[in-house]
Scaffold this motif. Structure first.
Motif, PDB file in Angstrom:
ATOM      1  N   THR A 189       0.832  -1.211   0.000  1.00  0.00           N
ATOM      2  CA  THR A 189       0.000   0.000   0.000  1.00  0.00           C
ATOM      3  C   THR A 189       0.866   1.260   0.000  1.00  0.00           C
ATOM      4  O   THR A 189       0.527   2.238  -0.628  1.00  0.00           O
ATOM      5  CB  THR A 189      -0.970   0.073   1.212  1.00  0.00           C
ATOM      6  OG1 THR A 189      -0.208   0.181   2.425  1.00  0.00           O
ATOM      7  CG2 THR A 189      -1.841  -1.159   1.288  1.00  0.00           C
ATOM      8  N   SER A 190       1.982   1.230   0.716  1.00  0.00           N
ATOM      9  CA  SER A 190       2.901   2.374   0.675  1.00  0.00           C
ATOM     10  C   SER A 190       4.282   1.963   1.149  1.00  0.00           C
ATOM     11  O   SER A 190       4.656   2.224   2.281  1.00  0.00           O
ATOM     12  CB  SER A 190       2.372   3.534   1.509  1.00  0.00           C
ATOM     13  OG  SER A 190       2.129   3.144   2.837  1.00  0.00           O
ATOM     14  N   GLU A 214      12.039  12.934  11.175  1.00  0.00           N
ATOM     15  CA  GLU A 214      11.729  13.369   9.805  1.00  0.00           C
ATOM     16  C   GLU A 214      13.010  13.796   9.068  1.00  0.00           C
ATOM     17  O   GLU A 214      13.194  13.460   7.905  1.00  0.00           O
ATOM     18  CB  GLU A 214      10.691  14.497   9.835  1.00  0.00           C
ATOM     19  CG  GLU A 214      10.282  15.075   8.485  1.00  0.00           C
ATOM     20  CD  GLU A 214       9.445  14.146   7.599  1.00  0.00           C
ATOM     21  OE1 GLU A 214       8.799  13.232   8.145  1.00  0.00           O
ATOM     22  OE2 GLU A 214       9.462  14.325   6.366  1.00  0.00           O
ATOM     23  N   GLY A 249      -2.386   8.504   0.041  1.00  0.00           N
ATOM     24  CA  GLY A 249      -1.401   7.518  -0.397  1.00  0.00           C
ATOM     25  C   GLY A 249      -1.163   6.480   0.684  1.00  0.00           C
ATOM     26  O   GLY A 249      -1.214   5.284   0.466  1.00  0.00           O
ATOM     27  N   LYS A 250      -0.915   6.954   1.907  1.00  0.00           N
ATOM     28  CA  LYS A 250      -0.719   6.046   3.036  1.00  0.00           C
ATOM     29  C   LYS A 250      -1.739   6.354   4.137  1.00  0.00           C
ATOM     30  O   LYS A 250      -2.387   7.395   4.111  1.00  0.00           O
ATOM     31  CB  LYS A 250       0.719   6.076   3.567  1.00  0.00           C
ATOM     32  CG  LYS A 250       1.135   7.358   4.255  1.00  0.00           C
ATOM     33  CD  LYS A 250       2.643   7.442   4.375  1.00  0.00           C
ATOM     34  CE  LYS A 250       3.255   6.416   5.297  1.00  0.00           C
ATOM     35  NZ  LYS A 250       2.875   6.515   6.713  1.00  0.00           N
ATOM     36  N   SER A 270       2.590  16.737   5.959  1.00  0.00           N
ATOM     37  CA  SER A 270       3.770  17.406   5.415  1.00  0.00           C
ATOM     38  C   SER A 270       4.931  16.433   5.273  1.00  0.00           C
ATOM     39  O   SER A 270       5.962  16.774   4.691  1.00  0.00           O
ATOM     40  CB  SER A 270       4.192  18.547   6.345  1.00  0.00           C
ATOM     41  OG  SER A 270       3.055  19.197   6.862  1.00  0.00           O
ATOM     42  N   SER A 271       4.781  15.233   5.812  1.00  0.00           N
ATOM     43  CA  SER A 271       5.897  14.286   5.828  1.00  0.00           C
ATOM     44  C   SER A 271       6.267  13.806   4.437  1.00  0.00           C
ATOM     45  O   SER A 271       5.420  13.577   3.575  1.00  0.00           O
ATOM     46  CB  SER A 271       5.542  13.090   6.718  1.00  0.00           C
ATOM     47  OG  SER A 271       5.811  11.873   6.078  1.00  0.00           O
ATOM     48  N   GLN A 272       7.572  13.650   4.255  1.00  0.00           N
ATOM     49  CA  GLN A 272       8.119  13.227   2.970  1.00  0.00           C
ATOM     50  C   GLN A 272       7.538  11.872   2.562  1.00  0.00           C
ATOM     51  O   GLN A 272       7.143  11.662   1.410  1.00  0.00           O
ATOM     52  CB  GLN A 272       9.638  13.112   3.150  1.00  0.00           C
ATOM     53  CG  GLN A 272      10.435  13.021   1.887  1.00  0.00           C
ATOM     54  CD  GLN A 272      11.912  12.714   2.204  1.00  0.00           C
ATOM     55  OE1 GLN A 272      12.415  13.084   3.281  1.00  0.00           O
ATOM     56  NE2 GLN A 272      12.594  12.040   1.298  1.00  0.00           N
ATOM     57  N   LEU A 273       7.460  10.946   3.524  1.00  0.00           N
ATOM     58  CA  LEU A 273       6.937   9.608   3.227  1.00  0.00           C
ATOM     59  C   LEU A 273       5.499   9.684   2.720  1.00  0.00           C
ATOM     60  O   LEU A 273       5.130   9.017   1.760  1.00  0.00           O
ATOM     61  CB  LEU A 273       6.956   8.720   4.471  1.00  0.00           C
ATOM     62  CG  LEU A 273       8.281   8.161   4.950  1.00  0.00           C
ATOM     63  CD1 LEU A 273       8.039   7.183   6.092  1.00  0.00           C
ATOM     64  CD2 LEU A 273       9.038   7.484   3.827  1.00  0.00           C
ATOM     65  N   THR A 322       4.037   8.923  -1.410  1.00  0.00           N
ATOM     66  CA  THR A 322       2.993   7.968  -1.801  1.00  0.00           C
ATOM     67  C   THR A 322       1.818   8.691  -2.466  1.00  0.00           C
ATOM     68  O   THR A 322       1.154   8.124  -3.321  1.00  0.00           O
ATOM     69  CB  THR A 322       2.475   7.155  -0.591  1.00  0.00           C
ATOM     70  OG1 THR A 322       1.931   8.040   0.375  1.00  0.00           O
ATOM     71  CG2 THR A 322       3.579   6.339   0.039  1.00  0.00           C
ATOM     72  N   LYS A 371       2.490   9.081  -6.157  1.00  0.00           N
ATOM     73  CA  LYS A 371       2.182   7.839  -6.878  1.00  0.00           C
ATOM     74  C   LYS A 371       0.686   7.685  -7.089  1.00  0.00           C
ATOM     75  O   LYS A 371       0.228   7.311  -8.161  1.00  0.00           O
ATOM     76  CB  LYS A 371       2.679   6.632  -6.073  1.00  0.00           C
ATOM     77  CG  LYS A 371       4.096   6.273  -6.385  1.00  0.00           C
ATOM     78  CD  LYS A 371       4.444   4.962  -5.723  1.00  0.00           C
ATOM     79  CE  LYS A 371       5.952   4.851  -5.629  1.00  0.00           C
ATOM     80  NZ  LYS A 371       6.363   3.791  -4.734  1.00  0.00           N
TER      81      LYS A 371
END
Lengths: 240, 240
Positions: A57-58, A215, B25-26, B156-159, B163, B166
């Motif tokens: 999923t991610s 982060e 995304g997540k 705001s998180s990059q992770l 996602t 995508k």
């Protein structure tokens, strides 16, 4: 019909002593961070560790660990690249960076294919970063890997813990061993989650405080190893 | 073979003017909170609103809204109960509170069944709380609901944002309209997400600051409507 790959998987896993599936009820609780850091910390201590990102999923462990431009090597199967001292595999090597919209049956097929072709060799511990909840991947893994144990990650949030309770009910009804629970991104000193965990008869493994440095340490393992997350995970190693 | 329920779904949805699928995304980015609050705020403004929780991985809107002990009523189909001025349905009415481990094909079947039996009647807007990412539910919905539009939530998180990129690629490749993006749980004043969103040609709908009062307002809609989350969502209504 019996999938012929099933017996290949048993053979591939025969020198893997322990399999820990890091799971959560809902996403966004830091499951991938806990899985990546656990693998990294164990590798630093000299254990032979594999990390397998199955969160279709991610997938995120490649970002957390800054895996970079390595690729698995084909050699009568696939040899996982060595990254920061651990053997690394991810579903991204199957799906590519452009995610494909996968149906459950496709996910099952990808998982079985990956398990059948990956040559982990001898490992003290294989850590799996699972998709949140219980779906096709969990059901297949439990069928294919007899020694699998679950480590559950939650935050202090009511929503996250409610879904964790369901996950634990499900695992128990499927007779899957649960190692214990990690409370992540803790903002206060409340012991609510710890008490509820112990009331369920489960081990409370660690309370990891929220750490804003995490982060910034994405992709930088040396910095990641200096965070509170790493320290808390290191001190829970004796319990798992 | 054509599933006979497909034509029933078209009939059931004929008086629903707008369908907004709230997606991410997540998990863990506040998607369910945005979906619930959006539905609540619209209902307060006098719109005829439905909220349908389809996040079978971790249904949460019933906890956020404090739905309580209401149940759908059977009447040549299922009539969603009215909760705080909106029509409410959730996958929990199908699966029960004890979650069942569902494979993708079961999830598809549950979704189609729910869509076929639920009588929304006339609605200005039906809001869907989607599972994170794109899987069986998204693929089925896009096939079954012609007017569906996506509203994307990220932190705001990059992770989380990786996602989301995508997810947006996938939606574009499937030719599904995207209304825009909401940045949730924002801890600073950085405009990185807003700029990246606009660079992708998408509308940046709202930046919602992290609000510690949200956790305490779970299940209490009057308090929820007083949070910054509600105010920010109210002010983005004109953009959607």
């Amino acid at each position: 019909m019996v999938d012929p790959r099933t017996s290949v998987i048993v053979e591939r896993m025969k020198d893997v002593k322990k399999v820990i599936a890091v799971s959560s009820g809902k996403g966004g609780v830091g499951k991938s961070l806990v899985a990546s850091t656990l693998a990294l910390v164990m590798a630093q201590k000299g254990y032979k560790v594999g990390l397998f990102d199955l969160d279709f999923t991610s997938p995120s462990t490649h970002v957390i660990l800054g895996v970079g431009d390595v690729r698995p090597i084909e050699q009568k199967g696939i040899i996982p690249p060595k990254v920061h001292g651990l053997k690394y595999m991810s579903i991204i090597y199957y799906s590519g960076d452009l995610a494909v919209p996968l149906r459950g049956a496709d996910v099952s097929n990808a998982l079985i294919e990956l398990l059948a072709i990956t040559k982990w060799g001898s490992l003290d511990c294989l850590i799996l970063d699972m998709p949140p909840g219980i779906g096709d991947v969990t059901l297949d893994l439990v069928r294919l890997m007899k020694r699998i144990e679950f480590l559950i990650v939650t935050t202090s949030s009511q929503l996250a813990f409610e879904t964790v309770k369901k996950l634990i009910d499900l695992l128990e009804s499927l007779k899957i061993p649960v190692i214990g629970l990690v409370e992540n991104m803790k903002m206060d000193n409340s012991e609510t989650i710890q008490r509820s965990t112990e009331k369920m008869g489960l081990k409370f493994l660690a309370a990891i405080p929220y750490d804003s440095k995490v982060e910034e340490s994405m992709g930088k393992t040396r910095e990641l190893l200096r965070t509170t997350v790493s320290k808390k995970i290191e001190s829970m190693l004796s319990k798992i």
